[in-house]
Motif scaffolding. Structure first.
Motif, PDB file in Angstrom:
ATOM      1  N   ARG A   1       0.863  -1.182   0.000  1.00 27.15           N
ATOM      2  CA  ARG A   1       0.000   0.000   0.000  1.00 27.15           C
ATOM      3  C   ARG A   1       0.898   1.229   0.000  1.00 27.15           C
ATOM      4  NH1 ARG A   1      -3.862  -0.968   5.064  1.00 27.15           N
ATOM      5  NH2 ARG A   1      -5.018   0.829   4.222  1.00 27.15           N
ATOM      6  N   VAL A   2       0.563   2.198  -0.854  1.00 31.80           N
ATOM      7  CA  VAL A   2       1.387   3.401  -0.999  1.00 31.80           C
ATOM      8  C   VAL A   2       0.562   4.621  -0.590  1.00 31.80           C
ATOM      9  CG1 VAL A   2       2.776   4.803  -2.572  1.00 31.80           C
ATOM     10  CG2 VAL A   2       2.663   2.306  -2.885  1.00 31.80           C
TER      11      VAL A   2
ATOM     12  N   ILE B   1       9.214   6.574   3.946  1.00 29.66           N
ATOM     13  CA  ILE B   1       9.092   5.771   5.167  1.00 29.66           C
ATOM     14  C   ILE B   1       8.576   4.397   4.768  1.00 29.66           C
ATOM     15  CG2 ILE B   1       8.011   5.573   7.440  1.00 29.66           C
ATOM     16  CD1 ILE B   1       7.536   8.619   7.325  1.00 29.66           C
ATOM     17  N   LEU B   2       9.138   3.348   5.352  1.00 33.73           N
ATOM     18  CA  LEU B   2       8.716   1.983   5.056  1.00 33.73           C
ATOM     19  C   LEU B   2       8.113   1.321   6.282  1.00 33.73           C
ATOM     20  CD1 LEU B   2      11.851   0.745   3.035  1.00 33.73           C
ATOM     21  CD2 LEU B   2       9.755   1.821   2.153  1.00 33.73           C
ATOM     22  N   GLY B   3       7.204   0.373   6.036  1.00 30.39           N
ATOM     23  CA  GLY B   3       6.612  -0.404   7.111  1.00 30.39           C
ATOM     24  C   GLY B   3       6.254  -1.787   6.617  1.00 30.39           C
ATOM     25  N   GLY B   4       6.207  -2.751   7.539  1.00 24.89           N
ATOM     26  CA  GLY B   4       5.898  -4.133   7.180  1.00 24.89           C
ATOM     27  C   GLY B   4       6.794  -5.096   7.926  1.00 24.89           C
TER      28      GLY B   4
ATOM     29  N   ASP C   1      -2.030  -4.656   6.938  1.00 21.81           N
ATOM     30  CA  ASP C   1      -3.479  -4.755   7.140  1.00 21.81           C
ATOM     31  C   ASP C   1      -4.046  -3.660   8.043  1.00 21.81           C
ATOM     32  OD1 ASP C   1      -3.902  -7.044   5.583  1.00 21.81           O
ATOM     33  OD2 ASP C   1      -3.195  -8.338   7.204  1.00 21.81           O
ATOM     34  N   ALA C   2      -3.199  -2.794   8.573  1.00 21.04           N
ATOM     35  CA  ALA C   2      -3.647  -1.805   9.559  1.00 21.04           C
ATOM     36  C   ALA C   2      -4.724  -0.892   8.987  1.00 21.04           C
ATOM     37  CB  ALA C   2      -2.457  -0.982  10.039  1.00 21.04           C
ATOM     38  N   GLY C   3      -5.607  -0.434   9.867  1.00 25.12           N
ATOM     39  CA  GLY C   3      -6.661   0.489   9.452  1.00 25.12           C
ATOM     40  C   GLY C   3      -6.129   1.895   9.259  1.00 25.12           C
ATOM     41  N   THR C   4      -6.921   2.727   8.605  1.00 28.67           N
ATOM     42  CA  THR C   4      -6.495   4.086   8.259  1.00 28.67           C
ATOM     43  C   THR C   4      -6.120   4.901   9.488  1.00 28.67           C
ATOM     44  OG1 THR C   4      -7.962   4.045   6.333  1.00 28.67           O
ATOM     45  CG2 THR C   4      -7.163   6.193   7.058  1.00 28.67           C
ATOM     46  N   LYS C   5      -6.933   4.830  10.546  1.00 28.30           N
ATOM     47  CA  LYS C   5      -6.667   5.628  11.744  1.00 28.30           C
ATOM     48  C   LYS C   5      -5.377   5.201  12.437  1.00 28.30           C
ATOM     49  CE  LYS C   5     -11.321   7.239  12.820  1.00 28.30           C
ATOM     50  NZ  LYS C   5     -12.385   7.350  13.848  1.00 28.30           N
ATOM     51  N   GLU C   6      -5.142   3.886  12.488  1.00 29.00           N
ATOM     52  CA  GLU C   6      -3.911   3.404  13.109  1.00 29.00           C
ATOM     53  C   GLU C   6      -2.691   3.841  12.296  1.00 29.00           C
ATOM     54  OE1 GLU C   6      -1.552  -0.722  14.309  1.00 29.00           O
ATOM     55  OE2 GLU C   6      -3.596  -0.832  13.520  1.00 29.00           O
TER      56      GLU C   6
ATOM     57  N   LYS D   1      -2.111   7.587  12.897  1.00 29.97           N
ATOM     58  CA  LYS D   1      -1.587   7.844  14.247  1.00 29.97           C
ATOM     59  C   LYS D   1      -0.110   7.468  14.341  1.00 29.97           C
ATOM     60  CE  LYS D   1      -2.225   6.581  19.100  1.00 29.97           C
ATOM     61  NZ  LYS D   1      -3.012   5.762  20.070  1.00 29.97           N
ATOM     62  N   ARG D   2       0.240   6.268  13.880  1.00 27.84           N
ATOM     63  CA  ARG D   2       1.617   5.796  13.996  1.00 27.84           C
ATOM     64  C   ARG D   2       2.566   6.581  13.093  1.00 27.84           C
ATOM     65  NH1 ARG D   2       2.731   0.430  16.100  1.00 27.84           N
ATOM     66  NH2 ARG D   2       0.886  -0.442  17.094  1.00 27.84           N
ATOM     67  N   ALA D   3       2.130   6.856  11.879  1.00 27.41           N
ATOM     68  CA  ALA D   3       2.997   7.559  10.925  1.00 27.41           C
ATOM     69  C   ALA D   3       3.269   8.993  11.376  1.00 27.41           C
ATOM     70  CB  ALA D   3       2.370   7.548   9.536  1.00 27.41           C
ATOM     71  N   LEU D   4       2.227   9.714  11.776  1.00 28.66           N
ATOM     72  CA  LEU D   4       2.402  11.107  12.191  1.00 28.66           C
ATOM     73  C   LEU D   4       3.217  11.206  13.471  1.00 28.66           C
ATOM     74  CD1 LEU D   4      -1.108  12.625  11.393  1.00 28.66           C
ATOM     75  CD2 LEU D   4       0.980  12.728  10.026  1.00 28.66           C
ATOM     76  N   SER D   5       3.023  10.255  14.394  1.00 29.15           N
ATOM     77  CA  SER D   5       3.809  10.232  15.626  1.00 29.15           C
ATOM     78  C   SER D   5       5.284   9.998  15.324  1.00 29.15           C
ATOM     79  CB  SER D   5       3.276   9.135  16.558  1.00 29.15           C
ATOM     80  OG  SER D   5       4.086   9.026  17.712  1.00 29.15           O
ATOM     81  N   TYR D   6       5.551   9.098  14.387  1.00 29.35           N
ATOM     82  CA  TYR D   6       6.928   8.797  13.994  1.00 29.35           C
ATOM     83  C   TYR D   6       7.580  10.020  13.349  1.00 29.35           C
ATOM     84  CZ  TYR D   6      10.795   6.646  11.428  1.00 29.35           C
ATOM     85  OH  TYR D   6      12.037   6.348  10.927  1.00 29.35           O
ATOM     86  N   ILE D   7       6.860  10.696  12.457  1.00 24.10           N
ATOM     87  CA  ILE D   7       7.386  11.880  11.777  1.00 24.10           C
ATOM     88  C   ILE D   7       7.690  12.994  12.783  1.00 24.10           C
ATOM     89  CG2 ILE D   7       6.754  13.764  10.214  1.00 24.10           C
ATOM     90  CD1 ILE D   7       5.257  11.645   8.539  1.00 24.10           C
TER      91      ILE D   7
END
Length: 360
Positions: free
Chosen positions: A132-133, A197-200, A229-234, A237-243
């Motif tokens: 997912r991009v 940023i990468l995730g997985g 598989d994470a939902g949009t809100k998760e 939350k995680r991406a913005l916190s990391y940034i």
């Protein structure tokens, strides 16, 4: 999304000395239904309503907002100059302070502030068969692409040796990751993104890094623990916190570099920053966004000065500027220098609210 190129077009806008209207309008969602923002716009434009040169522009802007503007963002910016045939509109996805400035050139400091404060990120979540991009800009996370490839399972296949079948699976996974890497590179360049940023799963992400084009690896910020598989809100939350965490760490590192190199490869205070900017030596500018200071600018060389003396280069009389901090930011932006706007930073405040790391 407003781009660096569009802001440069406004910086480089050369009229014939005519007045330019710069209207910034915050579009509070509660006020959209009855177009209450038009009332605020009329109030802000009051200063030009009876101006013989600009009074027609008052009607033009109000008519546009009342009848032809369909707001889809949190703010709108309008630049208008009737005699220079300028009528440029930008929508911005976050609130800006509503204001109207009339001057000889577009008032673009708030846009530079937004562009430098909010980098454009690309987030790619990837596993062995899916990806997912996303783009992340001004706190908004938007999904653009979902990729699903047929990759065989790891169960034993009749007629094939276990080792041969595992090699077959690895080839499928490699093909999948290569496809994702190619799509990411194209998307990254087309959208003019800044960082990746990468995730997985750790093992898959490690392989994916090795496949990425060097253009992307140079812009790789890091990895974040988010499942495909994470939902949009998760994800948001995680991406913005990391940034936010990374940006805070980077700003702390920059301030430490200033302190470690002050008087050598770093300067602080308006006068020293101006001197270095006039020599084209600033690599990274750090400034409090609320800092303002009157000064002078040469109309020909654009040399900035804290005193009203004649231009050191061409000898012309300099013109008064209501805010040379804006001139400093604009010129450093044009020279492709980094700009970091740090609000309420104690270290920066102790240095006069402005400092710079030098190129040489």
């Amino acid at each position: 999304m407003i781009t660096r190129k569009q802001i440069l077009q406004m910086i480089n806008f050369k009229g014939d000395g005519n007045s330019v209207i710069s209207l910034y309008l915050s579009l509070n969602p509660d006020r959209l239904k009855n177009r209450e923002f038009v009332v605020e716009a009329k109030s802000l434009l009051k200063k030009i309503e009876n101006d013989p040169v600009l009074e027609d522009e008052y009607g033009r802007i109000v008519d546009f907002l009342e009848t032809r503007f369909d707001p889809s963002s949190r703010s709108v910016v309008i630049f208008s100059s009737p005699k220079d045939k300028l009528f440029q509109i930008y929508e911005v996805p976050i609130p800006v302070k509503s204001t109207c400035i009339v001057g000889k050139e577009p008032y673009i400091k708030p846009l530079i502030r937004l562009l430098e404060q909010y980098e454009r990120y690309c987030l790619v979540l990837v596993d062995g068969k899916r990806a997912r991009v996303f783009s992340i800009y001004m706190g908004k996370v938007e999904e653009h692409t979902y990729i699903l490839d047929e990759v065989p399972g790891w169960h034993k296949q009749g007629g094939w040796s276990q080792a041969r079948f595992q090699r077959h699976i690895k080839q499928h996974v490699y093909d999948h990751l290569k496809k994702v890497a190619d799509i990411t590179l194209t998307f990254f360049k087309e959208e003019q993104l800044d960082r990746l940023i990468l995730g997985g799963p750790h093992e898959v992400v490690t392989h994916f890094k090795n496949i990425l084009h060097i253009y992307l690896t140079r812009r790789l910020l890091g990895t974040v623990a988010i499942d495909v598989d994470a939902g949009t809100k998760e994800i948001e939350k995680r991406a913005l916190s990391y940034i936010e965490k990374i940006e805070d760490e980077e700003n702390d590192d920059l301030m430490q570099r200033i302190l470690d190199n002050l008087g050598k490869m770093a300067v602080a205070g308006v006068k020293d920053v101006v001197d270095m900017l006039n020599q084209g030596r600033i690599q990274v500018l750090l400034v409090d966004p609320d800092l303002k200071m009157k000064g002078w600018v040469c109309p020909k060389c654009l040399l900035i000065s804290t005193t009203p003396s004649a231009c050191e280069i061409c000898g012309r009389d300099v013109e008064k500027s209501q805010d040379i901090i804006e001139n400093i930011i604009e010129q450093n932006f044009e020279l492709s220098g980094e700009i970091h706007l740090l609000s309420n930073n104690k270290t920066l405040k102790d240095l006069g609210d402005i400092a710079a790391i030098l190129r040489w």
